[in-house]
Structure formats: C-alpha cells, structure tokens
Design a protein around this motif. Sequence first.
Motif, PDB file in Angstrom:
ATOM      1  N   PRO A 298      10.368   5.120  -2.667  1.00  0.00           N
ATOM      2  CA  PRO A 298       9.559   6.167  -3.528  1.00  0.00           C
ATOM      3  C   PRO A 298       8.141   6.261  -2.815  1.00  0.00           C
ATOM      4  O   PRO A 298       7.500   5.550  -2.451  1.00  0.00           O
ATOM      5  N   ARG A 299       7.723   7.785  -2.570  1.00  0.00           N
ATOM      6  CA  ARG A 299       6.562   8.123  -2.309  1.00  0.00           C
ATOM      7  C   ARG A 299       6.227   9.290  -3.242  1.00  0.00           C
ATOM      8  O   ARG A 299       6.966  10.306  -3.339  1.00  0.00           O
TER       9      ARG A 299
ATOM     10  N   LEU B 191       4.446   9.965 -10.204  1.00  0.00           N
ATOM     11  CA  LEU B 191       3.637   9.529  -9.063  1.00  0.00           C
ATOM     12  C   LEU B 191       4.602   9.565  -7.713  1.00  0.00           C
ATOM     13  O   LEU B 191       4.116   9.542  -6.529  1.00  0.00           O
TER      14      LEU B 191
ATOM     15  N   TRP C 250       0.994  -1.213  -0.028  1.00  0.00           N
ATOM     16  CA  TRP C 250       0.020  -0.074   0.023  1.00  0.00           C
ATOM     17  C   TRP C 250       0.814   1.286  -0.196  1.00  0.00           C
ATOM     18  O   TRP C 250       0.200   2.302  -0.180  1.00  0.00           O
ATOM     19  N   THR C 251       2.379   1.218   0.001  1.00  0.00           N
ATOM     20  CA  THR C 251       3.173   2.262   0.013  1.00  0.00           C
ATOM     21  C   THR C 251       3.549   2.699  -1.231  1.00  0.00           C
ATOM     22  O   THR C 251       4.374   3.628  -1.441  1.00  0.00           O
ATOM     23  N   LEU C 252       2.999   1.885  -2.290  1.00  0.00           N
ATOM     24  CA  LEU C 252       3.675   1.909  -3.607  1.00  0.00           C
ATOM     25  C   LEU C 252       3.102   3.166  -4.325  1.00  0.00           C
ATOM     26  O   LEU C 252       1.767   3.634  -3.940  1.00  0.00           O
ATOM     27  N   PRO C 253       3.974   4.090  -4.956  1.00  0.00           N
ATOM     28  CA  PRO C 253       3.548   5.287  -5.686  1.00  0.00           C
ATOM     29  C   PRO C 253       2.454   4.760  -6.698  1.00  0.00           C
ATOM     30  O   PRO C 253       2.606   3.411  -7.288  1.00  0.00           O
ATOM     31  N   GLY C 254       1.308   5.428  -6.755  1.00  0.00           N
ATOM     32  CA  GLY C 254       0.146   5.073  -7.362  1.00  0.00           C
ATOM     33  C   GLY C 254      -1.232   4.494  -6.673  1.00  0.00           C
ATOM     34  O   GLY C 254      -2.102   4.315  -6.985  1.00  0.00           O
ATOM     35  N   VAL C 255      -0.683   3.900  -5.252  1.00  0.00           N
ATOM     36  CA  VAL C 255      -1.986   3.811  -4.429  1.00  0.00           C
ATOM     37  C   VAL C 255      -2.138   4.941  -3.793  1.00  0.00           C
ATOM     38  O   VAL C 255      -1.341   5.618  -3.087  1.00  0.00           O
TER      39      VAL C 255
ATOM     40  N   ARG D  25       3.219   4.784   7.647  1.00  0.00           N
ATOM     41  CA  ARG D  25       3.981   5.313   6.484  1.00  0.00           C
ATOM     42  C   ARG D  25       5.003   5.967   7.005  1.00  0.00           C
ATOM     43  O   ARG D  25       6.051   6.157   6.197  1.00  0.00           O
TER      44      ARG D  25
ATOM     45  N   ASP E 187       4.698  -2.207   6.067  1.00  0.00           N
ATOM     46  CA  ASP E 187       4.686  -1.249   6.752  1.00  0.00           C
ATOM     47  C   ASP E 187       3.268  -0.593   7.210  1.00  0.00           C
ATOM     48  O   ASP E 187       2.391  -0.199   6.341  1.00  0.00           O
TER      49      ASP E 187
END
Lengths: 540, 107, 385
Positions: free
Chosen positions: B57-58, B46, A143-148, A440, A437
């Motif tokens: 990455p965030r 993103l 759930w911490t991936l970019p795009g979530v 976050r 995680d």
Amino acid sequence: MTISPSDDPEYDLAVIGAGAAGLAGAVTAAELGLSVALLDTSSQLGGQFYRHPAPALGATRPEALHHDWSTFTDLRRRLTDSGVTHLAGHHVWTVVRAEPKDLWDVHAVTGADGNGERPARVRARAVLLATGAYERQLPFPGWTLPGVVGAGGAQAMLKSGLVVPGIGVSSVRAQPRAGIGVSSVRAQPRAGIGVSPARAQPRAGGRVVVAGSGPLLLAVAASLVTAGARVPAVVEAAGYLGYARHLRVLAANPHKMAEAAVHGTALLRHGVRLRTRSAVTQVHGADRVEAVTVSRLDRDWRPVRGSGRRIACDALAVGFGLVPQLELATGLGCATRRTRDGSHALDLDAQQQTSVPGIWAAGETGGIGGVQLACVEGELAGLAIAARLGGRPALTESGRARALGRRRDRMRAFASVMAAAHAPGAGWTRWLDDTTDVCRCEEVSAGHIREAVADYGARDARTVKLLTRAGMGWCQGRMCGTAVACLAAEGPGAEPSPSPERRPLAVPVRLEVLGALAEVTASGAGDPEESADPEKGAGR
Amino acid sequence: MARDRSPAELVGAAPDAAFEITFDGRPITALPGQSLAAALWAAGILAWRTTRVGGRPRGAFCGIGHCFDCLATVNGEPNRRACLVPARPGDAVTTQEGHGHDDLAVR
Amino acid sequence: MPTRNSPDLLVIGAGVVGAACAYYAARRGLHVTVLDRGSVAGGTTGAGEGNLLVSDKEPGPELRLALYSTQLWRELAVVLPSRIEYEAKGGLVVASEEKGLSALREFAARQTEAGVTAEVVPGGRLRELEPHLAPGLAGGVHYPQDAQVQPALAAAHLLRAAGDRVSLRLGEEVTAILTGAHGEVRGVRTPSGDLHAPYVVNAAGTWGGELARLAGVQLPVRPRRGFVLVTEPLPRLVRRKVYAADYVADVASDSAALQTSAVVEGTPAGPVLIGASRERVGFDRSLSVEALSRLAGQAVLLFPVLATVRAVRTYAGFRPYLPDHLPAIGPDPRRPGLLHACGHEGAGIGLAPATGRIIAETLTDGELPLDITPFRPDRFGGGEA
C-alpha cells in the motif's frame, strides 16, 4: 489565463516557478518595463514556502501558518499591478532554444497534474529559472509504509489542505453551509490497504514524529503542534555544532537565528523534545505506521548499536534537507557546482546568470538558501535581465543592485554553513538492511543495488539505474537519487558524480501531446484543435 | 501538553460547502479547495494505491507532486497525482492496483 | 605465456561489444583485462533499446553478421541469467498502404534469399498478432528472428559470465597506446600506470576514432545522436518490436528509400520503449522537441491506445558510425597487435556477440564464421594518422 501554442505570444521574460524567487524576479522585471510570463504548476502563487489554502477553503488568517506573510502579499499585489501574465497550472517539461536563435521556447503541459490535453508554449527573450527544490530523502527500513511522509510534504499538505497525517478525522469544525455534514461520514477503509479494519474508527490527535536533518524540521514540527498535532519527538541526525564553528556567519544572519527561535519557542511550549545526532532507523506497523525506532548516531551517522528506542506514533514526517530542482537547467546545458552537502546547484555569475547566456536562475536552484535569499536573488535577476534586455547596464551598478548583492553574499555564506552542518554522513547507509526498498517507484532493494555495485561494475548512479531500474520509475530518481549515489559511492573505484542526473523530460508528457508538437514546431503555429490530433503531429 | 486547535481553526477557515466524493465506493467528505490527497487524509485514509511488484500500500509521500507515490485512479483514469488534483463533487477515487492499466493487457 | 599480471589482451571499452569480446576471448582461454574510463555500459550501450534486429537490414555483409549474431544471442540466452531480459519476441513491420506493402514484400523476399525468416501478414490478420495496432493498415511482414535484450544487463552479465579470466578496471582512461620497436602494440598507458599486453581491442564505441588516433591510425568513427522515449509502466500491450515501413514513392527503387518509423516495443519491466530504428529514419539530429514529437506521434499512429499514456523519460545516445555504415572488426594491418571492434551504429547490441566471436577467433587463429573483409578497419585509407 491559459495559452495554447496558437496564441504563441512572445514575452521579454519567461519566469518558471512562482515561489519567492520567481515572484520577486517577475515583479522586478515587469516594474522595469519588461513583458513577463510567470509559469507555475500550481493554481496559486507562492511556491512551496508560501503555499496556502485555496480560496474556497476560506482561510481568514493564512498568515498563522507562515513567517513573513506580508512579504508574499506585497509581491502578490505588485505582480497584479505590474501586469505580469500568470500562467497557472503550467508544468514546464523543457526549455529549448528557438528559431531565431535569440529566443527561447518554454514547453509546458497543463492542468492540475499536467494531464491536460493541450500543450502550451511560451516564447521569450530570456528565461528565469526559479524552480525551487524538492526534499532529499534517505531510505530506512519501513519508510514506504503509509503514514511515512516527507517533512516538507506534511508541511505542504497542512498549509494548503489543512490536514495532518495520521489524524483520523477531518479537523475542520466550521459547519458546512450546505450539503453533507462532516459528521455523517465515517471512513471504512478496505482491508489490506490503508487503515486496518480493527482501527477504522477515526482518531483525533495524530502523533507525528518529525525526523531527518535540516532547519525545515523545526519549522515543520512547529507548524504541526500549532495546528493541533502531537509531536512526540523531533529527531535530527546532525548535531548543531556545525553551526557553532561559524559564529561570524551566524552573527551576520540574525534573521535566521530569529526564525529558529520562533520555532524553538513553539516547540518548547508544546514540550516537544529535540533529539540531535539521532535518526529513525526503523518504522513499525503492518500496513501503516504504528511506531518508530530512534537510534543514536555517531559522527558519521552510523547508528550506535543498542541505542534504539521505540516511540509510538501515527505518522512520521521525514526529510533530510532540500535538493535543487535542476532538470530544465541541465537540459539546457547550464553548468553546475557541487554544494557542501554533496548535491548539485547551478553555477551562477554575480548577476544570477547561468553559464548559458539568456538563462538566469534565482533561489534554491543556485543552492539551498531559504526564502529571504530567494527574494533577494529574484530581485537581482530581475534587475539584471531588465538591464540586459533593455540596454540599461547601469541598473546592475545601482545602489539597489549593490545592496542586494551584499545581502545575497551574506546569506549564501550562511547557506553554505547550513549545507555543511546537515550534509548526510556516509554512515547512514548502515541503517539500511538489504531488503529495504531504496527506489520507491520500481521497488528496488538496497541489496540489489549493492550487488550491482559490488559484482556488476556499477560505479555511479546512472549505471546502478541501468542495471537495477533504481530511479527509472515515475519520479525519475528524485526520491532515491541521493541514496543510490551514496550506495554507488561505496563501490570500488567509485567517484562522486561530477554532474547531476539529467532528466530531459522534467515532467511526464502525454504521448498525444508530445506528438502534436511536431506540427506546432514545424509551422510555428497552428490551430490548437488541429495540433492536438496525433495524425497531424506525425507529419503525414 | 497544550493542544491548540485544528489547522482550520488556526487559519480561521470558513470553507464553502463540503461535498461528497467516494473512495472505493464509500462516501467521504471533501472541502472545496482541498486536493484529493488532503480529503483522503482528512478521512483517515493514508493509502490508495498498491505497488506493481510487491502489492504494497502507498499514499501521499512528498505532498508536492514529485514522488508520484500518491497515484490514484480517479473517475476511471489511472495515475492521477492525488496530491495535485483538486477534489470535485462526485469524484470516484479507487485504489489503483499496480500500473492501473490492466484493461490494456494482451496475452 | 601470460602471467596473472600481464593479460593476453586489453579490451578498451566496457560496453556490450567490449564485454562480448572479453567473453569469447576468455572462453578461448585468453586472459583479458577490460578497461573503461567510466562504468560498465556507460556509453552507447546504456542508451540503447536492446534491438537485436534482422528485419531492418538489407542483404549484405551486415545482414550476414546480424544473422550469425542472432544465433549467438540465442545461445547466450541459455547461458546467461534470465535477468538480461532476452526475449525472442519477433518483429513486425507494417505498411499503411498497399504500395508500401508491396515494397515491403519485395524487401522481405530479398532478405529471405539471404537467409532471413520473414512471413507476410495480410492486413486483416495484423491485429491477431498485435491487438492494439491501429485498424486499417495494409499489412506487414513478421520477422520471428528479431529479438530484444536489456543491453546494460547483458553487458554486465557477459563480463561476469566470463569468469576469472576477465578482470575489470573501471574509471581508467587510456591516455596512450604503448608500442614496441617495430611499431607493434605493447599495451596502454592510464593515469594509474602502464598495462602491458600483446593485443589491444578498440571497443570504445563512439570514442573508437580517438582511441585509433592514440594508436597512430585513422578510423573515421563519428557520433550520431538518437533518442528513446520511455513511457510510464504498462502491462504487456505490445508483443513484438513493431514499426512501420513505407515506401517513398518518388524515390527510385533504392532500398534506402524505405522510410521507417519509430520502433515501438514493450519491456518485461513495464514501460513501452519508442526509439528510432536505423539510419534510414533521419531522426539523428540534436535533441529537439521536433524529434521527440515525431517519435511520439508515430507511436500513437501505430498504437492509438498510447495517446493518453505518458512519456516519463527520454534519453539520447550517440551511435558510433563509419562512413559506409558498417562496423570495423578485426586486426588493423597498420598497427600490429591492434584490433578494432567498433562503429556498429545503431546495431551494436545485436552485432556484439558476432563481433566478439570474430575477435576471439582472430586472436586464437580459429576459424572465422564469416568473411570479414567488408569490415576491414583500414578500408577508409588514410594509413597511419
């Protein structure tokens, strides 16, 4: 208009939050003759529900992304007519009792993200807390991936920024009148972050899976498809049987059904599938979303083994309902109650007053109930405050007040059914693996939290925080709070927390800004330039 | 599957002139009134931050200023919430590594 | 002899002091049950900064206790996991003007006679120690014995390290102290039943006075509020515990007139903590914007680089104090079997190991490491409540 402490104006009423509840409250009170300041973080009125593009984006049909747009435009017009002072870009970090005791000091930091150098203070005889809600999140692997992104977040970014996650190119076709053409720009993200170089070419038409629980999901999915995104699935963890058990309450709230029907129609038209009793239990991708695994859930939200199915997508919009935003209220010592979905909401009397005399609340702070309820409660609070401050108790006995009270009670009953229907089942924690995680900000894993609970005597979210740092980061546990509380509750002898997490600083405050206030507070006023000087603040 | 239109078409947007900002030195286009996060999303980006512990990455998550996942270094100033800060012509957004304050470290 | 079902000792309070009492008692072979109405570190421990200070203490019984405790913390740091974040970082007390510095020097000289290591640092060398310190300070004193620990983790790991001899009962509130025919302690009552043991240790912190009352004795423990401001995560930019101490010239040579500022320190996790040092600060009022503002303002004065850094959190804790600002440690002659280990004010984290050790030695007729007469629980009189 911005105020600095030196202006130090005194109002009858300070309303915090310019969403539906705050607008309705401010307008009602001002129309009854009170002087009203309306503070909000945003540069625009409307809060989260009526979020809309900034004027420079030139939206000629902002209503296309909204339900009930005319309710908002009416309130906006009345706000202007009634002379309410709108303080945009004001992030309130605390409300405290002033000297003399029958006044309140509302302290704010200023600027788009509250990073301005000037503090602001508004003094008022009464305060209406209309601070709304934020999204409840439950973590899952990936759930911490970019795009979530948050479901509400996706909605907000769409409503105000006209963007959809995972769509690789600016979808504004309107030809810029000057300057750089959109087509001349191609993003080339750096390796290791963002889009991987191999897929750097922007793609049109992002696929966004919408998942979680709660009525917001349908609204978000409908907005997304209407705005050109593809929604491969809407994944709802609850069933809808929870509503069916309360037909009488449903029948008394036909607007809710109508709203759902509108969203449902849009989704049907776009062939979007709704999967109930299911959840995204894993996100796949190296450094951005490539696919999700959707699993069926049992009655307690435990994933059913072997039921996982992979769905390719470019983004995931996820959320599990809303949580009332109570920092300012709990800082003042306002009493709370536990709602049927396990969160906390303010305990209010029939006149929308909190347990602290002089502090009122309306809208989501009193329990998640939606925009119509927020309008009704705001208006009720406005009436009650005008009655109190103006010495006109008859106002709260008027036909208008009674009708509002009845509408409120009816909608509150629906809200309660809704909260119960979407209350997270205890089994959701089974979809976490120990490396996920949960926090976050501080990157604290589920395994670390479970260890604190099982082996080190943490029985509540606060102790988990002390022992693991979960919830100690920038967001102060807003994103992980529910999850941490659930994990803590799995320990021996644990009890549900009787009160919400306290956050005495509702938003971050620059130390120089904080330091400058001693002078202001001590003297009651002061030149803003002077008070911004930390040396003065330390009282040297 | 029917595809309607873009968000901008949907609301009949006729924005003021677009302008350029940069992300890690590369030019991208932003529209007036968009937040930095919206402009980055529109450019297909993103993520614009790496985490303090894991270097992961965030980017934007909650979209309304609560989660602080979208922290970016903007014109050299770290920890700005990209979902709240409006894009301005010439803004230089750089990927923020960790706390964004490496320059302050003492040994 | 004790059986598994009846411990030798009940410790009331799972804060750092209770944890230290359990730890040292277990090491002496006693079986201990620790009860707390909340969680581990749920009270003042969880609201502390983890200051292990000798620098702020004037010569006297508390300093002797602190020096002994400092030594015990060093030993514990070897035994307990590194996750307790023990750092022997040292303290640096600075003065902005020459007058303040000379007072500070005198204070340090008296401390040195009492066994404290203190090194005077001229103004010109301060920034070698702390590069971000404001320029132009007159000088300071470096206290290498000052240290830091993460208090909640320290309590949790002390309890765990004590092994099988310690059992934890959380969420259980003591509602009565059970006594025998001669008034001696027999155990405690909780909503889930009676627990028997010949000794009960009052490590209830701020609630120590109430627990004493349950046992029928008076102990005037009072709560006093204190605050800590926590910044956004930062790299290490403050190495030590740094605070200013200036002399208030119009007050005579009473050491209480040393006016200390906010203590500024970094943490391994990143945030800088800004908290009040002890009773001389006078911050101890209810949570007020002014109190937070003074902390922030003083921190920025010391470290101008913090001006644009944001505070993301603040928390208040209640410091349990007794009228003479010394803790109550040891057996209560008014109630045989009752021992006290509370009232440490803002120094409980630092003083916990010494306190625990004294309790353990008392119970096992061991040799006391120092004279505990100044900490006698019945020193305020009042006899039985």
